[in-house]
Scaffold this active site. Structure first.
Site, PDB file in Angstrom:
ATOM      1  CB  SER A 255       1.150  22.989 -41.002  1.00  0.00           C
ATOM      2  OG  SER A 255       2.018  23.337 -42.070  1.00  0.00           O
ATOM      3  CE  LYS A 256       2.765  27.481 -34.927  1.00  0.00           C
ATOM      4  NZ  LYS A 256       3.021  26.203 -34.217  1.00  0.00           N
ATOM      5  NE  ARG A 257       4.652  22.406 -44.121  1.00  0.00           N
ATOM      6  CZ  ARG A 257       3.814  22.033 -45.075  1.00  0.00           C
ATOM      7  NH1 ARG A 257       3.956  22.478 -46.307  1.00  0.00           N
ATOM      8  NH2 ARG A 257       2.825  21.199 -44.815  1.00  0.00           N
TER       9      ARG A 257
END
Ligand code: GLU
Length: 490
Positions: A255-257
């Site tokens: 994910s963007k994390r």
């Protein structure tokens, strides 16, 4: 599919976001499979979820696919233009008794799947639990007539058998059997008239004669429902091949994390499409040996569903960077030139002569630089001085290599010596520099380092004398003279 028929596969993105790494990998596997088998790849935009779709994202998805070099043979088809087909299929299922009208209010029914609720893409609902039945399943015909009279808008649900199992074979995960009792009476058609994902995907895969459904393992739990729909519509299910999930280095879903996830951002950053392809291909697939660097034709040649793993893949950015350096450095330099050209154009540094009269110079210069590049942006970053007189001296390089107080005088002498050279080539420049060093009693390295900073602005760059040849005499002398005041000022 008979053995003489060629496979037909599809990539079916929902335009709810940019094309991300996982979607791109699914698209790539479909493309590689189609190419390998001499089959057909369709592109289908799954845009029936009006609340979540962003039509403006469709173009970006197409651009990202094209950047990746994934060409589709048919489409793009838009599900939003095929709505009547889905409602007709739902009506058929209703008429056959395999479906029923549901009058529940979206919020009133909490059996895990209210009639209006968004149906699960990547939906795990009902898994391992006994599905709660919808009260509308067993309405008598009188009760139905009464509901109709009240004008309550109805959805159409699937009447999932209460007993037995639903079976399918997955080319990656093997045979799967799911207890029907665990599958809820899922919605096919919402009361708004819009289909759920489960219905539209099956109707289209039948209509488009899809033979292999290759998609993310997050859809495994949707597959039994879809198999039930195939059966209700009297159609043979395709071969399913669910590809493993992609996780970040911490083993949670990517994910963007974990940093950039959209394909476009990797294009922006200066990754080469072929490097990105090679990297993606190995997220969940292997050729059977330890091969990693595989040019696209080799990937096509070797790709097979039997090489797809069940184990989740880990997205390793360092590996992606490694692939990029390989693709910047290994293929014939001609292949790289169009990308460098685009990069230079983006930076406003491009000169048309590099495509025509000075093509050989351009190729040679790119070849000289590329062994030290990691991203395309390096050509306009640290290597900018090869293409433009407008560059800056790196403050650290300057502080380190221009600090000797004899340098102003030494560099003046060197400049004069170079200017007096009758021929400008590697050995002549080399000899001239060493002669000045010897007669002045200094190490050649002192002059080499100072000259490099003066003519390319950096401490780390290709070998100096090759650089001097590529830049040409006039430029080198002009740059040395330009640097003299800065060297004196230190
Ligand atoms: N539209 C679905 C998605 O983006 C794909 C469904 C499928 O491949 O069956 O996840």
């Amino acid at each position: 599919m008979t053995s003489t028929e060629k496979p037909r596969v599809r990539f079916a993105p929902s335009p709810t976001g940019f094309l991300h790494v996982g979607g791109a990998r699914t698209a790539l596997f479909n493309w590689l499979f189609a190419k390998h088998e001499g089959g057909t790849l369709l592109l289908r935009i799954e845009d029936t979820d009006v609340e979540r779709n962003k039509p403006e994202l469709v173009d970006g998805i197409l651009v990202a696919l094209r950047w990746l070099g994934i060409e589709w043979d048919e489409g793009p088809f838009f599900q939003s233009q095929r709505i009547e087909m889905y409602s007709a299929a739902a009506e058929r299922i209703l008429a056959s008794g395999a479906g029923y009208a549901c009058y529940c209010k979206p919020a009133a029914y909490t059996g895990g799947d209210a009639a209006e609720e968004r149906e699960g893409e990547g939906d795990d609902e009902g898994k391992g639990t006994k599905a709660v039945a919808c009260p509308c399943r067993d309405l008598t015909s009188e009760q139905r007539v009464a509901k109709e009279k009240e004008g309550i808008p109805a959805a159409i649900r699937f009447r999932t058998p209460r007993t037995g199992t639903t079976h399918f074979e997955d080319a990656v995960f093997g045979p799967r059997d799911v207890q029907n009792a665990e599958i809820e009476d899922f919605v096919l058609l919402r009361s708004s008239g819009l289909p759920t994902y489960q219905l539209s995907v099956v109707v289209d895969d039948i209509d488009m004669r899809i033979t292999h459904v290759i998609r993310g393992a997050d859809h495994l739990s949707n597959t039994p429902k879809q198999v039930l729909i195939y059966e209700a519509l009297g159609a043979e299910p395709p071969i399913f091949a669910h590809v493993p999930l992609i996780l970040g280095p911490d083993r949670t879903r990517l994910s963007k994390r974990h940093g950039a996830t959209s394909v476009g951002s990797y294009a922006e950053e200066g990754f080469l499409p072929e490097a990105f392809r090679n990297f993606l291909a190995l997220l969940g697939w292997s050729s059977g040996d330890d091969s990693e660097f595989m040019r696209t034709n080799e990937l096509v040649e070797r790709f097979a569903l039997s090489g797809v793993s069940r184990t989740n893949a880990i997205f390793d950015r360092a590996k992606l960077e490694w692939f990029n350096t390989q693709y910047l450095q290994k293929p014939p330099v001609e292949e790289l030139l169009p990308y460098v050209e685009m990069e230079l154009k983006r930076a406003g540094l491009w000169k048309e002569a590099w495509a025509t009269t000075d093509r050989a110079w351009f190729a040679h210069t790119v070849d000289l630089i590329r062994s030290r590049t990691r991203l395309l942006g390096d050509f306009i970053g640290w290597a900018r001085a090869f293409f433009s007189d407008d560059f800056e001296y790196d403050p650290e390089a300057r502080a380190k290599f221009w600090k000797d107080e004899k340098l102003p005088e030494l560099m003046l002498k060197l400049t004069d010596a170079l200017e007096g050279l009758p021929e400008w080539n590697h050995d002549a420049c080399d000899a001239a520099l060493r002669a000045v060093a010897t007669s002045e009693g200094v190490k050649a390295g002192l002059l080499i380092n100072a000259t490099r900073v003066a003519i390319v602005g950096r401490a780390v760059a290709p070998p100096l004398f090759e650089t001097m040849v590529v830049l040409g005499k006039d430029r080198v002398i002009a740059r040395l003279r330009r640097a003299l005041p800065a060297i004196s000022a230190r």
